[in-house]
Design an enzyme around this catalytic site. Structure first.
Site, short mmCIF file in Angstrom:
data_model
loop_
_atom_site.label_atom_id
_atom_site.label_comp_id
_atom_site.label_asym_id
_atom_site.label_seq_id
_atom_site.Cartn_x
_atom_site.Cartn_y
_atom_site.Cartn_z
N SER A 143 1.33 3.54 -19.92
CA SER A 143 1.94 4.86 -19.96
C SER A 143 2.94 4.92 -21.12
CB SER A 143 2.60 5.16 -18.62
OG SER A 143 3.19 6.44 -18.61
N TYR A 157 1.45 14.73 -25.72
CA TYR A 157 1.44 13.29 -25.44
C TYR A 157 2.21 12.97 -24.16
CZ TYR A 157 2.47 8.30 -26.02
OH TYR A 157 2.59 6.94 -25.81
N LYS A 161 0.67 11.49 -20.51
CA LYS A 161 1.08 10.20 -19.97
C LYS A 161 1.73 10.37 -18.60
CE LYS A 161 -0.18 7.21 -23.16
NZ LYS A 161 -1.08 6.07 -22.87
#
Length: 258
Positions: A143, A157, A161
């Protein structure tokens, strides 16, 4: 005599994935490893030197239809045909781009980052579940601490995650015999960091960009081999009590894996 574990490692060609691979291959009793990378050229000499290493090329940015057929046939079936089992998925592949402010967001670009960072991992897990249930195996997801803080332009992004963290939580809940964890690897000295320093200064604030530049200049970046050893150890012996958690790689709960 216990069977040799079988680990599927994605994003193995460079950065953190290469650090994991180096660690696993150097162990006194290394596992069998199916290493997946878009470009397997750097991995081919290693595969020639190690009988326990198989390398497969796959692009996780491929359209959904291709991923649904390629992941089972090119990855899962290959591992089972060669070694008869799967004990761990170490899902390390991912991309940062698009780095763009919300006002400039393009859904086509978000589709790409979610396909790579999240949806391909769903397909990987789904395809491997029958074997992971048999082995009571492990899933380790890479992660990011970006799930806990905001940077200009990182919404695609960071949110992808964050969704990965919840995927780990849900998988641990739905499949209690499979041990699952999501790990933030720290700010690692990889090509992604180079891209942040050299390519995204105009989107991030000057303070944000200076912070990343300073981490490199002051030698504070985490080595891929250092965090790779922790991830590799987790893929081999992740304890049930950690299942479903999201942790930083250097959390005290992971001291035994360093």
């Amino acid at each position: 005599m216990a069977e040799t574990p079988v680990i599927i490692l994605t994003g193995a060609g460079r950065g953190i994935g290469k650090g994991v691979l180096n660690h696993l291959l150097a162990l006194p009793n290394p596992p069998n490893i199916l290493a997946v990378s878009r470009d397997i050229t750097p991995l081919e000499p290693l595969a020639e030197a190690h009988d326990n290493l198989e390398v497969v090329s796959l692009d996780f940015s491929a359209p959904f239809g291709e991923l649904k057929t390629q992941i089972p046939s090119a990855i899962i079936d290959v591992a089972v045909a060669k070694w008869g089992r799967i004990d761990s998925l170490l899902l390390n592949h991912g991309i940062l781009d698009p780095v763009a402010k919300m006002e400039d967001a393009r859904l086509e670009s978000w589709d790409l980052v979610y396909r790579v960072n999240l949806f391909s991992n769903v397909e990987m897990i789904k395809a491997a579940l029958p074997e992971l249930r048999k082995s009571r195996g492990r899933v380790v997801m890479v992660s990011s601490a970006a799930t806990e803080m905001a940077f200009n332009g990182w919404s695609a992004y960071g949110s992808s995650k964050a969704a990965l963290n919840h995927l780990a939580l849900t998988l641990a809940h739905e499949e209690p015999e499979i041990t699952t964890i999501s790990i933030a690897p720290g700010v690692v000295d990889t090509d992604m960091q180079k891209d942040i320093r050299q390519g995204h200064g105009n989107t991030m604030t000057s303070q944000e960009h200076s912070m990343f530049v300073g981490l490199k200049e002051n030698g504070i970046l985490v080595s891929p081999d250092t965090v790779g050893s922790v991830l590799g150890n987790l893929s081999l012996k992740l304890e049930k009590g950690l299942s479903g958690k999201y942790l930083h790689w250097d959390n005290e709960a992971l001291a035994a894996y360093r």
